[in-house]
Design a protein around this motif. Structure first.
Motif, PDB file in Angstrom:
ATOM      1  N   UNK A 261       0.825  -1.205   0.000  1.00  6.97           N
ATOM      2  CA  UNK A 261       0.000   0.000   0.000  1.00  6.97           C
ATOM      3  C   UNK A 261       0.863   1.260   0.000  1.00  6.97           C
ATOM      4  N   UNK A 262       1.922   1.281   0.812  1.00  3.17           N
ATOM      5  CA  UNK A 262       2.801   2.453   0.878  1.00  3.17           C
ATOM      6  C   UNK A 262       3.541   2.637  -0.444  1.00  3.17           C
ATOM      7  N   UNK A 263       4.050   1.549  -1.020  1.00  2.75           N
ATOM      8  CA  UNK A 263       4.773   1.656  -2.294  1.00  2.75           C
ATOM      9  C   UNK A 263       3.864   2.182  -3.392  1.00  2.75           C
ATOM     10  N   UNK A 264       2.603   1.731  -3.428  1.00  3.57           N
ATOM     11  CA  UNK A 264       1.662   2.221  -4.440  1.00  3.57           C
ATOM     12  C   UNK A 264       1.377   3.703  -4.248  1.00  3.57           C
ATOM     13  N   UNK A 265       1.231   4.134  -3.009  1.00  3.82           N
ATOM     14  CA  UNK A 265       0.981   5.557  -2.741  1.00  3.82           C
ATOM     15  C   UNK A 265       2.180   6.409  -3.145  1.00  3.82           C
ATOM     16  N   UNK A 266       3.378   5.948  -2.829  1.00  6.87           N
ATOM     17  CA  UNK A 266       4.576   6.705  -3.196  1.00  6.87           C
ATOM     18  C   UNK A 266       4.718   6.787  -4.711  1.00  6.87           C
TER      19      UNK A 266
ATOM     20  N   UNK B 194       2.345   6.936  -6.931  1.00  8.88           N
ATOM     21  CA  UNK B 194       1.428   7.975  -7.426  1.00  8.88           C
ATOM     22  C   UNK B 194       1.926   9.365  -7.056  1.00  8.88           C
ATOM     23  N   UNK B 195       2.389   9.517  -5.822  1.00  6.78           N
ATOM     24  CA  UNK B 195       2.821  10.838  -5.365  1.00  6.78           C
ATOM     25  C   UNK B 195       4.066  11.327  -6.087  1.00  6.78           C
ATOM     26  N   UNK B 196       4.910  10.392  -6.563  1.00  3.41           N
ATOM     27  CA  UNK B 196       6.179  10.764  -7.194  1.00  3.41           C
ATOM     28  C   UNK B 196       6.102  10.793  -8.722  1.00  3.41           C
ATOM     29  N   UNK B 197       4.927  10.689  -9.290  1.00  2.00           N
ATOM     30  CA  UNK B 197       4.816  10.715 -10.755  1.00  2.00           C
ATOM     31  C   UNK B 197       5.337  12.002 -11.384  1.00  2.00           C
ATOM     32  N   UNK B 198       5.212  13.176 -10.720  1.00  2.00           N
ATOM     33  CA  UNK B 198       5.797  14.373 -11.342  1.00  2.00           C
ATOM     34  C   UNK B 198       7.292  14.278 -11.596  1.00  2.00           C
ATOM     35  N   UNK B 199       8.006  13.371 -10.918  1.00  2.00           N
ATOM     36  CA  UNK B 199       9.446  13.235 -11.155  1.00  2.00           C
ATOM     37  C   UNK B 199       9.743  12.806 -12.585  1.00  2.00           C
ATOM     38  N   UNK B 200       8.791  12.116 -13.223  1.00  2.00           N
ATOM     39  CA  UNK B 200       9.026  11.579 -14.563  1.00  2.00           C
ATOM     40  C   UNK B 200       8.526  12.489 -15.677  1.00  2.00           C
ATOM     41  N   UNK B 201       7.952  13.644 -15.346  1.00  2.00           N
ATOM     42  CA  UNK B 201       7.396  14.528 -16.371  1.00  2.00           C
ATOM     43  C   UNK B 201       8.504  15.271 -17.113  1.00  2.00           C
TER      44      UNK B 201
END
Length: 555
Positions: A170-175, A177-184
């Protein structure tokens, strides 16, 4: 100047959060140029489309937070090693309590943890920029195993060490999603790097995009929070397992601290949000309270007209949901009826989602139980003194009409950020009775009555006091309207941000490189006075990062 406006789940989408104030801000600052960077939260939000955009919006770039987009890159050995190093460092900080030391305290330890978090965060961003493949790596089994090792580490908190496999997933999935801007790909010279400043309209993911623009391109960040994202996370995660709550609280706390530390200016929407930001590490010298701007013209006719409302009517306006505590309001109204039997209560609002639908049904049943239908005689049909209505019908075509229907406006919430409905009632010149939650006391400022939340008797006594005193109602209503016009209008909001933008840009070195006709850098090609509105120069900016001519006032 050019402003990169970053929104998460908001502007320019029709169904977005903070859509109205962002739209009013952009339209009010026609002398500047805006690039919108929008992070969408759902497919439905994207399908609903955008609001009409003014001409000062040069472009809109969007990215999805509801679905993962893999770039198809398979990381090599070197990239996998870099990922393990940075993600492991990030996970270790979360397991140790985010921005706090595991033992709870010394400030040097806290600063060290914050520095570790920033290095890990920007290390992952640089990995995504150099090698790609970060989105897939964040969803990989290696990420979960790295998180597990950090939870079993020597410096991990006891709650983190108790995390089991479902918690780690659950924590890995949340992280992820939260860190997706790093790949933009927003952080280049043709993206946020071309902006004079970036303005994140909320904390969390939107602020992360602003942090990366600052890291890669030295673009100063202005951060606005009308509702503190960290507080929202704490309230929303109450049902999660302890290990999940601990790790996610560490991440969101560390991200908030990093955003507050790196932002040039932080603009809380009220003193309640400001106190939260200070508690989370924001520097007081960076804080400038800017109240949300509301369109006062919609309420001018009601506010300026002599009061013609039914003197025996209380009105509540808002979204129907449990946080509004309509149950306490109905019990309070039962007490009011004992003192003033002619009083009626109008509840005006639509339910907020399925939970709101269920809550509305419960309130209707409670009203029917507390107040049997009343009739003037044995041969007439009675009605209930409590009515449930929605804005938009023939009787209440607009919110202003809803407030105009009652002599006293009531707010009964147990949780509230900035009470928009209360400001609307003030703009309509209505006396108000409110519960002491969120920024209510700050907004009211002595122009209405405030009682403790979840206290029906106190709420009833305040309503009865105003129902029995029409002169006091008129006096408080006039004072409330004057206060709202002074502090909570669109004009004051736009003027405040215009001044903040100029202050930030004036203190930031010019980063644009202007080339001459031969392609060589032109020293002093962008003089400092170019940031001041007015006709300082007739030469438009011709730098390589321009996608549209600058507005006349920003040359």
């Amino acid at each position: 100047m050019r402003i990169g406006l970053i929104a998460e789940g908001g502007y320019p989408y029709v169904g977005g959060d903070a859509r109205l104030w962002c739209d009013r801000l952009v339209r009010g600052l026609g002398q500047h140029e805006f690039d919108i960077y929008a992070l969408s939260r759902s497919e439905r939000q994207e399908d609903e489309g955008w609001v009409p955009l003014p001409p000062q919006v040069s472009r809109v770039r969007t990215a999805s937070l509801w679905t993962a987009e893999d770039d198809g890159v398979v990381p090599g050995r070197r990239a996998r090693r870099r990922f393990a190093e940075h993600y492991g460092e990030l996970a270790a900080v979360l397991c140790a309590g985010g921005g706090r030391a595991a033992d709870g305290a010394s400030e040097p330890s806290s600063a060290l943890q914050a520095d570790r978090f920033g290095n890990a965060l920007y290390g992952l961003a640089e990995l995504a920029r150099d090698e790609g493949g970060l989105a897939g790596a964040l969803r990989s089994e290696a990420a979960v195993r790295t998180l597990e090792r950090a939870c079993r580490g020597r410096d991990a908190m006891r709650t983190a060490r108790e995390a089991r496999v479902p918690d780690l997933l659950a924590v890995a999935a949340h992280l992820e999603r939260a860190l997706r801007p790093l790949s933009l790909d927003w952080y280049e010279d043709d993206g946020l790097g071309a902006a004079d400043l970036s303005h994140a309209t909320s904390g969390g993911t939107a602020a992360l995009a602003g942090l990366l623009a600052r890291h890669f391109c030295d673009v100063p960040l202005v951060l606005t929070e009308y509702g503190v994202r960290l507080r929202t996370h704490y309230l929303a995660g109450a049902d999660a397992p302890p290990a999940v709550r601990t790790l996610l609280a560490g991440f969101h706390g560390a991200l908030a601290a990093e955003a507050y530390h790196r932002a040039a200016v932080i603009t809380p929407g009220n003193a309640h949000a400001r106190r939260w930001q200070e508690r989370c590490g924001a520097d007081r010298s960076k804080l400038r309270t800017v109240y949300p701007g509301m369109d006062a013209s919609r309420f001018a006719e009601v506010g300026e007209a002599p009061s013609c409302a039914d003197p025996d009517t209380l009105v509540w306006v808002g979204r129907v949901e449990p946080a509004k505590d309509l149950v306490s309001l109905l019990h309070a109204f039962a007490e009011v009826r004992k003192e003033e039997p002619k009083t009626r209560l109008r509840i005006v609002g639509a339910p907020a989602g399925p939970e709101g639908e269920a809550y509305l049904g419960h309130c209707r049943a409670l009203a029917a139980q507390l107040f049997p239908d009343e009739a003037d005689g044995p041969h007439t049909v009675g009605d209930n003194p409590v009515s449930f209505e929605e804005v938009g019908g023939p009787q209440l075509p607009s919110p202003a009409d809803a407030y105009a229907s009652g002599a006293v406006a009531v707010l009964s919430s147990v949780v509230e950020g900035f009470p928009v409905g209360l400001v609307e009632a003030m703009l309509c010149g209505r006396a108000t009775v409110s519960t002491d939650v969120g920024a209510v006391v700050e907004v009211i400022g002595g122009t209405g009555l405030v009682v403790p939340s979840r206290n029906p008797r106190a709420l009833a006594e305040a309503c009865v006091a105003l129902l029995r005193d029409p002169e006091r109602r008129a006096r408080l209503g006039a004072a409330a309207r004057a206060r709202a016009l002074e502090l909570f209008t669109v004009e004051q909001n736009v003027a405040a941000f215009h001044g903040i933008y100029l202050d930030v840009v004036a203190g930031t070195p010019v980063r644009r490189v202007v080339l001459d006709d031969a392609g060589a850098p032109l020293p002093f090609g962008v003089p400092a006075e170019a940031h001041v509105p007015g006709h300082w120069t007739n030469r438009p900016h011709t730098g390589p990062d321009t996608t549209a001519p600058l507005p006349e006032g920003a040359r």
